[in-house]
Every structure is written in C-alpha cells, then in structure tokens.
Design a protein around this motif. Structure first.
Motif, mmCIF file in Angstrom:
data_model
loop_
_atom_site.group_PDB
_atom_site.id
_atom_site.type_symbol
_atom_site.label_atom_id
_atom_site.label_comp_id
_atom_site.label_asym_id
_atom_site.label_seq_id
_atom_site.Cartn_x
_atom_site.Cartn_y
_atom_site.Cartn_z
ATOM 1 N N CYS A 143 0.848 -1.216 0.000
ATOM 2 C CA CYS A 143 0.000 0.000 0.000
ATOM 3 C C CYS A 143 0.871 1.248 0.000
ATOM 4 O O CYS A 143 0.624 2.197 -0.750
ATOM 5 N N LEU A 144 1.913 1.243 0.847
ATOM 6 C CA LEU A 144 2.793 2.424 0.909
ATOM 7 C C LEU A 144 3.402 2.695 -0.459
ATOM 8 O O LEU A 144 3.447 3.839 -0.918
ATOM 9 N N ARG A 145 3.878 1.626 -1.099
ATOM 10 C CA ARG A 145 4.550 1.814 -2.389
ATOM 11 C C ARG A 145 3.614 2.361 -3.458
ATOM 12 O O ARG A 145 4.024 3.116 -4.324
ATOM 13 N N ARG A 146 2.335 1.956 -3.361
ATOM 14 C CA ARG A 146 1.379 2.377 -4.389
ATOM 15 C C ARG A 146 0.799 3.766 -4.159
ATOM 16 O O ARG A 146 0.260 4.381 -5.059
ATOM 17 N N THR A 147 0.866 4.240 -2.895
ATOM 18 C CA THR A 147 0.179 5.497 -2.570
ATOM 19 C C THR A 147 1.045 6.698 -2.953
ATOM 20 O O THR A 147 2.158 6.856 -2.442
ATOM 21 N N HIS A 176 7.491 8.925 7.363
ATOM 22 C CA HIS A 176 8.901 8.961 6.973
ATOM 23 C C HIS A 176 9.090 8.398 5.552
ATOM 24 O O HIS A 176 9.847 8.931 4.753
ATOM 25 N N TYR A 177 8.351 7.318 5.263
ATOM 26 C CA TYR A 177 8.432 6.703 3.925
ATOM 27 C C TYR A 177 8.053 7.713 2.837
ATOM 28 O O TYR A 177 8.786 7.906 1.861
ATOM 29 N N MET A 181 10.389 9.368 -0.166
ATOM 30 C CA MET A 181 10.055 9.187 -1.573
ATOM 31 C C MET A 181 9.666 10.507 -2.253
ATOM 32 O O MET A 181 9.282 10.514 -3.422
ATOM 33 N N GLY A 182 9.698 11.592 -1.486
ATOM 34 C CA GLY A 182 9.349 12.899 -2.047
ATOM 35 C C GLY A 182 7.865 13.054 -2.338
ATOM 36 O O GLY A 182 7.467 13.869 -3.170
ATOM 37 N N ARG A 183 7.027 12.252 -1.657
ATOM 38 C CA ARG A 183 5.589 12.310 -1.934
ATOM 39 C C ARG A 183 4.789 12.979 -0.818
ATOM 40 O O ARG A 183 3.576 13.089 -0.918
ATOM 41 N N TYR A 348 12.422 5.292 10.055
ATOM 42 C CA TYR A 348 13.351 4.240 9.641
ATOM 43 C C TYR A 348 14.649 4.214 10.442
ATOM 44 O O TYR A 348 15.524 3.399 10.172
ATOM 45 N N SER A 349 14.778 5.104 11.436
ATOM 46 C CA SER A 349 16.017 5.056 12.231
ATOM 47 C C SER A 349 15.835 5.653 13.622
ATOM 48 O O SER A 349 16.808 6.012 14.264
ATOM 49 N N SER A 350 14.592 5.751 14.100
ATOM 50 C CA SER A 350 14.402 6.384 15.410
ATOM 51 C C SER A 350 13.271 5.726 16.190
ATOM 52 O O SER A 350 12.351 5.144 15.607
#
Ligand code: FAD
Ligand code: UQ1
Length: 416
Positions: A143-147, A176-177, A181-183, A348-350
C-alpha cells in the motif's frame, strides 16, 4: 483422557515462556502445552514488516522448535474449560485433567466486526491493510509503495488492544516513507483514534504531540472506525463524543487496527472471566480470583496493564513463583507491578522507548531520557529484541528489564 501437573493453554509469548520455566523446574512431561498452530510468530516484528524493514519469513519459527522439549505439545485447540472439575476439552476430542492451569490464549482479532472490512482487506491489490495479522501485514508495504497522493488514514479501535503504540508507529513510519520518496506534500496523514489522547502516559504523550505537530500529521481523537465502503474508498468513523454522529473519510490508503477481544472459548466460560471476557485474575499475583489453581499470563488476563510481550516477560517470573508456591500448597506472594513497555518506532532510524507501570508512571531502564527519539532504541527494537525474544524469553530466561534497571541505578547512572 489425559492428565498433567500443569496445563498451559496457548503456546505464544506468555505460554511458551511459562512452559519453558515450569518444565525446566518440574522435569519432563509434567507440563502439557495446548496450542493448535504450526507457527509461532514474533508479532512485534509486524510493524517493521509493514514499513518494509523486515520480511514476514523473518518473524516466525516452527512451533515444534520453539516449545520446550521437556513439555508435551498437544497440537489442538481448547474448546471448553471446566474449572470445577479441573479439565479442558480439546478440538481433538480429548479431555485433559490438570492440577494447575495457565491460560495464555492472547487476543482474537475481530476484523469481521467492521462491515466491509474483510472484503476490503481480501480484494487483490487492495489499498486497505493491517500490520496486526500475518495474513494482511505484507499488504502494508505494498500500500505504501502504491500510494502517491490523497489521504493515508490510520485507525485505533474502541477496545483494549495489544501493543497500543503500534497503530501510531505505522503512521510515523509511513510519514517517513512518504518523505523519503518525495511524496509527502501530496499525501495527508490522518491518525484517527478512539482514545481521548494520543498515549496514556503523559510523559510520552507530550513528546508524541510535539512530533505529530512537527511532522504535520492530523490527529483526530474519539473517532472509531465503523464501516469500510471499499468500492468508494470511504472509511466511516463514529464520533465517540457525540454518539450517532458519523464522518466519512476518503482514503487512498487505509491502515486498520481491528477490534480485539479474548478468544471466544475463553470469554464464553463465564466462571473464569470478568464481564469483559478476560481471565479474572488478581492484578498483583495473576492468580485467578476464584480458582486458586488457575493463573493467566499475557493478553488474555484481566490485569489492567498495557498488553505487550514486555508485560508478559515481566509477568513470567511472578506467575512462575506463584505457581510453584501453589504447587507446594502455599499462598502466592510474588507481585507484578504492571510493567509494560512499548518501543514507539517513529521512522526508519528512530524510536521512543516508553516504559511504565500500573500507575502510568514512567519506569525507564536506561540512563537517558527515553521520551527522545533515538537511533540506539531503534537498533535495540529492530536487531536486539528479536534475539532476546527467541534466545532468552522463549527459553524461560528473560524476566523483563527490572534487573538491568536496578544495575544501572546502583551504578548511579540513574537520572534522579
Ligand atoms: P500470543 O503471543 O498472541 O499467543 C496466544 C497463543 O494462544 C497463540 O499461539 C494462539 O494460537 C493460542 N490460542 C488461542 N486460542 C487458543 C485455544 N482456544 N486453544 C489453544 N491455544 C489457543 N509487544 C511488545 O512488547 N513490544 C512491541 O513492540 C510489540 N509490538 C507489537 C506489534 C504488533 C503489530 C502486534 C500484533 C503485537 C505487538 N506486541 C508488542 C504485542 C505482543 O506480541 C503480545 O502482547 C504478546 O504476543 C502477547 O502474548 P500472549 O502469550 O498473551 O499471546
Ligand atoms: C521486552 O522485554 C520485550 O519482550 C521481550 C519486548 O517485546 C519484544 C519489548 O519490545 C521491550 C522493549 C522489552 C523491554 C526490554 C528492554 C531491554 C527495555
């Protein structure tokens, strides 16, 4: 018909830890574990799988390899409890008679309670997902990748759930994702919770409110998901402050935390449970309030702690010592303080490491301010906790971090 000294119902986090401790002390074949599943999942990894940081196959082991060799595994389900006769009947037609019973059946996920939800989750290529079930967790990262735009909506149901931090962890990871991804400019993040606050412990709630503001996440409190209209991409929420008032939210992606309850077979045994269906135990000794040879550990117990593996870890030495006392005909004396812990992964790091007790007072292990986002705590959650779980806790050697906390405080590393 079968007999045993101790019957552990449920071979998940709490049940397996108890079976390991008790079978090691009592010797071979004194302990029976009743557990129907082939696989044992390390559920805390599901949040990271949702963010694409781990794979599903890294989160489970074969039940046969996890349960202690000295205990006897009956691969069946408990169907009925008869605490007056000290028996449990099973899905394979057995009746198991016990001297002592430990109920560790965890929580049941009730996705079907939300009209439209199961259909939405099970539609191929769905934009509805959930980290809570191994069946649906892989869909989260898809879902994250498609949104790419619109509303990413996250929910928290109107009932006690396991790891109450997880519904917001996945929202922070998603934020964060989308930034990476600049989205993020095109995706709104909306966190709708049934609770009146973001988190029950003030110390951490304050830090989380700042984070939510800084990261431009919309927080709506007292909003409970009541319906999913998958064809229209609409989620319907009820305003719990104004019952009957509904809001419709259009989503590009919907992450659902389902309603949960004690499993039906437990909740239906009215002699054993409180009116809400959880095993009726004393919150300090975890011994049943009516049946002195019955104990409960983990998510299916009525003790009002936050339901986590960390809580089950802290409960395990208490249940162990109190069962051993009961076996020797003595009253239970060991006391659980309600310790629970929630590593709130914020990206992703906290991670913020929340730890607290029955009074919702912070009980922090490490000599630093754990309400701050830190890489060290993220590393612990992602890399060390799984090892600690499989190597120590599942073998009965992890009693929670109380000892570690005491060592830090004796070394005067404490913050006060
Ligand atoms: P479970 O481990 O769920 O085990 C219950 C077992 O009982 C299962 O194996 C089941 O098959 C069995 N069972 C059920 N019904 C029956 C029956 N009728 N007969 C026989 N057996 C039965 N905790 C943390 O400490 N830190 C975290 O970061 C964290 N994150 C989480 C993130 C997610 C997404 C999820 C889902 C959970 C998370 N948790 C976390 C919570 C943690 O996984 C649970 O609190 C913990 O596993 C509870 O242990 P349990 O033994 O009570 O139940
Ligand atoms: C913990 O004991 C535990 O259970 C094994 C977890 O579940 C995986 C946790 O997430 C945490 C944080 C703890 C507590 C442990 C420490 C070292 C603070």
């Amino acid at each position: 018909r079968q007999e045993c000294q101790v019957l552990v119902v449920g071979g998940g986090t709490g049940g397996c830890a108890m079976a390991a401790k008790l079978s090691s002390r009592l010797g071979s074949d004194k302990v029976v574990v009743l557990e129907p599943e082939d696989k044992h999942y390390y559920q805390p990894m599901f949040t990271l799988i949702g963010g694409g940081m781990k794979r599903l196959d890294q989160s489970h082991r074969q039940m046969a390899d996890v349960l202690p060799k000295k205990a006897k595994w009956v691969k069946e389900k408990a169907l009925e409890f008869d605490p007056d006769n000290n028996t449990v009947s099973t899905s394979g037609g057995k009746t198991i008679k016990y001297d002592f019973l430990i109920i560790a059946t965890g929580l049941q996920l009730n996705y079907e309670k939300i009209p439209g939800l199961v259909e939405a989750l099970e539609t191929p290529g769905s934009n509805v997902c959930s980290i809570y079930s191994p069946k649906y967790v892989d869909q989260v990262y898809e879902c994250l990748r498609r949104t790419t735009k619109g509303n990413a909506v996250f929910t928290f149901p109107n009932c006690p759930i396991k790891c109450a931090g997880a519904p917001q962890k996945i929202a922070y990871i998603s934020d964060h994702y989308f930034r990476k991804m600049g989205r993020r400019d095109n995706v709104n993040i909306i966190y709708n919770t049934s609770l009146p606050v973001i988190f029950g412990v003030k110390h951490y709630a304050e830090a989380l409110m700042k984070l939510i503001k800084r990261r431009n996440i919309t927080l709506n409190v007292q909003r409970n998901l009541v319906e999913v209209r998958h064809g229209d991409n609409i989620a319907v929420f009820e305003d719990l402050a104004n019952p009957g008032v509904h809001y419709e939210e259009t989503y590009s992606m919907l992450h659902v935390t389902p309603p949960m309850s004690a499993p039906d077979v437990v909740a239906n045994c009215k002699k054993l449970v409180t009116p809400t269906g959880f095993v009726d135990v004393d919150q300090m000794t975890l011994q049943h309030n009516k049946y002195s040879n019955v104990f409960s550990i983990g998510d299916s117990a009525s003790s009002p702690n936050s339901k986590t593996a960390a809580a089950a870890a802290a409960q395990s030495p208490v249940v162990f010592r109190n069962v051993m006392a009961a076996i020797e005909g003595k009253a239970p004396t060991d006391i659980y303080d309600g310790y629970s812990s929630c590593p709130i992964v914020t990206g992703y790091s906290s991670c913020i490491l929340a730890e607290f007790d029955y009074n919702l007072t912070p009980v922090e292990t490490f000599p630093l301010d754990q309400s701050k986002e830190r890489y060290s705590m993220f590393f612990m959650k992602k890399e060390l906790m799984p090892l600690l779980y499989w190597k120590l806790m599942m073998n009965g050697y992890w009693n929670g971090p109380a000892l570690m906390r005491k060592i830090f405080s004796v070394l005067k590393f404490n913050k006060k």
